[in-house]
Design a protein around this motif. Structure first.
Motif, PDB file in Angstrom:
ATOM      1  N   ASP A  35       0.844  -1.284   0.081  1.00  0.00           N
ATOM      2  CA  ASP A  35      -0.002   0.300  -0.180  1.00  0.00           C
ATOM      3  C   ASP A  35       1.054   1.176   0.046  1.00  0.00           C
ATOM      4  O   ASP A  35       1.467   1.531   0.911  1.00  0.00           O
ATOM      5  CB  ASP A  35      -1.113  -0.036   1.256  1.00  0.00           C
ATOM      6  CG  ASP A  35      -1.868   1.181   1.202  1.00  0.00           C
ATOM      7  OD1 ASP A  35      -1.601   2.319   0.554  1.00  0.00           O
ATOM      8  OD2 ASP A  35      -2.891   0.967   2.288  1.00  0.00           O
ATOM      9  N   ALA A  36       1.076   1.901  -1.164  1.00  0.00           N
ATOM     10  CA  ALA A  36       1.887   3.157  -1.226  1.00  0.00           C
ATOM     11  C   ALA A  36       1.660   4.112  -0.371  1.00  0.00           C
ATOM     12  O   ALA A  36       2.388   4.831   0.031  1.00  0.00           O
ATOM     13  CB  ALA A  36       1.660   3.536  -2.732  1.00  0.00           C
ATOM     14  N   GLU A  37       0.402   4.222  -0.134  1.00  0.00           N
ATOM     15  CA  GLU A  37      -0.073   5.351   0.959  1.00  0.00           C
ATOM     16  C   GLU A  37       0.374   5.060   2.358  1.00  0.00           C
ATOM     17  O   GLU A  37       0.769   5.977   3.151  1.00  0.00           O
ATOM     18  CB  GLU A  37      -1.609   5.698   0.830  1.00  0.00           C
ATOM     19  CG  GLU A  37      -1.849   6.456  -0.545  1.00  0.00           C
ATOM     20  CD  GLU A  37      -0.944   7.549  -0.902  1.00  0.00           C
ATOM     21  OE1 GLU A  37      -1.015   8.610  -0.218  1.00  0.00           O
ATOM     22  OE2 GLU A  37      -0.384   7.580  -1.940  1.00  0.00           O
ATOM     23  N   ALA A  38      -0.103   4.022   2.700  1.00  0.00           N
ATOM     24  CA  ALA A  38       0.595   3.620   4.137  1.00  0.00           C
ATOM     25  C   ALA A  38       2.141   3.488   4.303  1.00  0.00           C
ATOM     26  O   ALA A  38       2.641   4.184   5.163  1.00  0.00           O
ATOM     27  CB  ALA A  38       0.178   2.070   4.609  1.00  0.00           C
ATOM     28  N   SER A  39       2.768   3.116   3.186  1.00  0.00           N
ATOM     29  CA  SER A  39       4.139   3.229   3.265  1.00  0.00           C
ATOM     30  C   SER A  39       4.799   4.437   3.047  1.00  0.00           C
ATOM     31  O   SER A  39       5.740   4.897   3.692  1.00  0.00           O
ATOM     32  CB  SER A  39       4.800   2.320   1.944  1.00  0.00           C
ATOM     33  OG  SER A  39       4.560   0.846   2.359  1.00  0.00           O
ATOM     34  N   ARG A  40       4.009   5.394   2.120  1.00  0.00           N
ATOM     35  CA  ARG A  40       4.334   6.929   2.408  1.00  0.00           C
ATOM     36  C   ARG A  40       4.454   7.341   3.678  1.00  0.00           C
ATOM     37  O   ARG A  40       5.419   8.033   4.027  1.00  0.00           O
ATOM     38  CB  ARG A  40       3.504   7.765   1.405  1.00  0.00           C
ATOM     39  CG  ARG A  40       3.993   9.117   1.433  1.00  0.00           C
ATOM     40  CD  ARG A  40       2.885   9.867   0.816  1.00  0.00           C
ATOM     41  NE  ARG A  40       1.458   9.644   1.188  1.00  0.00           N
ATOM     42  CZ  ARG A  40       0.840  10.409   2.367  1.00  0.00           C
ATOM     43  NH1 ARG A  40       1.740  11.080   3.090  1.00  0.00           N
ATOM     44  NH2 ARG A  40      -0.248  10.130   2.970  1.00  0.00           N
ATOM     45  N   ARG A  41       3.242   7.157   4.393  1.00  0.00           N
ATOM     46  CA  ARG A  41       3.279   7.882   5.620  1.00  0.00           C
ATOM     47  C   ARG A  41       4.218   7.381   6.453  1.00  0.00           C
ATOM     48  O   ARG A  41       4.950   7.983   7.405  1.00  0.00           O
ATOM     49  CB  ARG A  41       1.776   7.481   6.368  1.00  0.00           C
ATOM     50  CG  ARG A  41       0.802   8.396   5.670  1.00  0.00           C
ATOM     51  CD  ARG A  41      -0.722   8.078   6.209  1.00  0.00           C
ATOM     52  NE  ARG A  41      -1.160   6.955   6.533  1.00  0.00           N
ATOM     53  CZ  ARG A  41      -1.826   6.171   5.421  1.00  0.00           C
ATOM     54  NH1 ARG A  41      -2.447   6.935   4.300  1.00  0.00           N
ATOM     55  NH2 ARG A  41      -2.080   4.983   5.319  1.00  0.00           N
ATOM     56  N   PHE A  42       4.634   6.074   6.624  1.00  0.00           N
ATOM     57  CA  PHE A  42       5.639   5.379   7.085  1.00  0.00           C
ATOM     58  C   PHE A  42       7.059   6.075   6.970  1.00  0.00           C
ATOM     59  O   PHE A  42       7.792   6.528   8.038  1.00  0.00           O
ATOM     60  CB  PHE A  42       5.718   3.777   7.142  1.00  0.00           C
ATOM     61  CG  PHE A  42       6.979   3.417   7.507  1.00  0.00           C
ATOM     62  CD1 PHE A  42       6.973   3.090   9.037  1.00  0.00           C
ATOM     63  CD2 PHE A  42       8.018   2.920   6.978  1.00  0.00           C
ATOM     64  CE1 PHE A  42       8.176   2.211   9.607  1.00  0.00           C
ATOM     65  CE2 PHE A  42       9.430   2.387   7.424  1.00  0.00           C
ATOM     66  CZ  PHE A  42       9.252   2.076   8.860  1.00  0.00           C
ATOM     67  N   TYR A  43       7.310   6.093   5.730  1.00  0.00           N
ATOM     68  CA  TYR A  43       8.704   6.628   5.557  1.00  0.00           C
ATOM     69  C   TYR A  43       8.946   7.932   5.822  1.00  0.00           C
ATOM     70  O   TYR A  43       9.842   8.523   6.173  1.00  0.00           O
ATOM     71  CB  TYR A  43       9.028   6.035   3.965  1.00  0.00           C
ATOM     72  CG  TYR A  43       9.338   4.759   3.872  1.00  0.00           C
ATOM     73  CD1 TYR A  43      10.583   4.311   4.063  1.00  0.00           C
ATOM     74  CD2 TYR A  43       8.700   3.998   3.077  1.00  0.00           C
ATOM     75  CE1 TYR A  43      11.157   3.078   4.099  1.00  0.00           C
ATOM     76  CE2 TYR A  43       9.154   2.492   3.229  1.00  0.00           C
ATOM     77  CZ  TYR A  43      10.360   2.367   3.506  1.00  0.00           C
ATOM     78  OH  TYR A  43      10.566   0.686   3.294  1.00  0.00           O
ATOM     79  N   GLU A  44       7.756   8.851   5.355  1.00  0.00           N
ATOM     80  CA  GLU A  44       7.825  10.364   5.753  1.00  0.00           C
ATOM     81  C   GLU A  44       8.026  10.640   7.186  1.00  0.00           C
ATOM     82  O   GLU A  44       9.006  11.319   7.703  1.00  0.00           O
ATOM     83  CB  GLU A  44       6.390  10.983   5.353  1.00  0.00           C
ATOM     84  CG  GLU A  44       6.346  11.240   3.959  1.00  0.00           C
ATOM     85  CD  GLU A  44       4.953  11.804   3.830  1.00  0.00           C
ATOM     86  OE1 GLU A  44       4.859  12.563   2.728  1.00  0.00           O
ATOM     87  OE2 GLU A  44       4.041  11.675   4.643  1.00  0.00           O
ATOM     88  N   GLN A  45       7.597   9.707   7.967  1.00  0.00           N
ATOM     89  CA  GLN A  45       8.090   9.803   9.620  1.00  0.00           C
ATOM     90  C   GLN A  45       9.311   9.256   9.824  1.00  0.00           C
ATOM     91  O   GLN A  45      10.249   9.799  10.522  1.00  0.00           O
ATOM     92  CB  GLN A  45       6.752   9.364  10.252  1.00  0.00           C
ATOM     93  CG  GLN A  45       5.622  10.134  10.296  1.00  0.00           C
ATOM     94  CD  GLN A  45       4.607   9.265  11.039  1.00  0.00           C
ATOM     95  OE1 GLN A  45       4.846   8.710  12.089  1.00  0.00           O
ATOM     96  NE2 GLN A  45       3.350   9.548  10.601  1.00  0.00           N
ATOM     97  N   ALA A  46       9.608   7.923   9.326  1.00  0.00           N
ATOM     98  CA  ALA A  46      10.812   7.223   9.623  1.00  0.00           C
ATOM     99  C   ALA A  46      12.006   7.710   9.449  1.00  0.00           C
ATOM    100  O   ALA A  46      13.212   7.842   9.836  1.00  0.00           O
ATOM    101  CB  ALA A  46      10.726   5.934   9.223  1.00  0.00           C
ATOM    102  N   LEU A  47      11.921   8.515   8.055  1.00  0.00           N
ATOM    103  CA  LEU A  47      13.170   8.980   7.602  1.00  0.00           C
ATOM    104  C   LEU A  47      13.498  10.375   7.819  1.00  0.00           C
ATOM    105  O   LEU A  47      14.480  11.065   7.571  1.00  0.00           O
ATOM    106  CB  LEU A  47      13.097   8.695   6.069  1.00  0.00           C
ATOM    107  CG  LEU A  47      13.134   7.225   5.665  1.00  0.00           C
ATOM    108  CD1 LEU A  47      12.828   7.405   3.974  1.00  0.00           C
ATOM    109  CD2 LEU A  47      14.324   6.545   6.107  1.00  0.00           C
ATOM    110  N   ALA A  48      12.392  11.117   8.487  1.00  0.00           N
ATOM    111  CA  ALA A  48      12.665  12.589   8.827  1.00  0.00           C
ATOM    112  C   ALA A  48      13.737  12.862   9.497  1.00  0.00           C
ATOM    113  O   ALA A  48      14.636  13.734   9.340  1.00  0.00           O
ATOM    114  CB  ALA A  48      11.337  13.228   9.608  1.00  0.00           C
ATOM    115  N   PRO A  49      14.083  12.102  10.559  1.00  0.00           N
ATOM    116  CA  PRO A  49      15.424  12.273  11.461  1.00  0.00           C
ATOM    117  C   PRO A  49      16.690  12.337  10.497  1.00  0.00           C
ATOM    118  O   PRO A  49      17.780  12.798  10.977  1.00  0.00           O
ATOM    119  CB  PRO A  49      15.471  11.243  12.500  1.00  0.00           C
ATOM    120  CG  PRO A  49      14.068  10.713  12.415  1.00  0.00           C
ATOM    121  CD  PRO A  49      13.407  11.001  11.027  1.00  0.00           C
TER     122      PRO A  49
END
Length: 135
Positions: free
Chosen positions: A13-27
């Protein structure tokens, strides 16, 4: 010069993964740079590109089974290296997935070649330098 230009893989699910990576990779300072709508992709899936400094180096997409559609791109310093990769990969048993050439749908200096490896991973080598040497 980095050896990897970008990597891409399928997600459920690209949208679920987008939300995950936006938060996880922010640092790490990695952000979503681009979204490509379903009607503009080869697979008909949504694509999101993440990276730094305006260039997406990590791509995720859906509408393919995870594991399928895996793509890795290596950076080349010149177009002759792209050509040499394509020839060597075919000689090694790879399957042509796009001969060397300009991919103007990306931009005018995007010179790439694509080969499927023994596991059907789409391996690309790309030169994006507008001042390439073809020697």
């Amino acid at each position: 010069m980095t050896i990897l230009d970008h990597i891409e893989f399928a997600v459920c699910d690209a949208e679920a993964s987008r939300r995950f990576y936006e938060q996880a990779l922010a640092p790490l300072g990695i952000v979503r740079i681009i979204t490509v709508e379903r009607n503009r992709t080869r697979s008909g899936g949504m694509r999101h590109g993440f990276g730094r400094d305006g260039y997406p180096r990590l791509w995720i997409h859906d509408n393919e089974s995870p594991g399928a559609g895996t793509h890795i791109a290596f950076a080349a310093q010149d177009r002759a290296t792209v050509d040499a990769f394509h020839q060597a990969a075919l000689k090694a048993g790879g399957i042509d997935n796009g001969p060397p050439g300009v991919r103007s749908h990306y931009h005018a200096n995007y010179y790439a070649a694509y080969v499927l490896d023994p596991d059907n991973v789409n391996v690309e080598v790309v030169c994006q330098d507008p001042h390439f040497s073809r020697s």
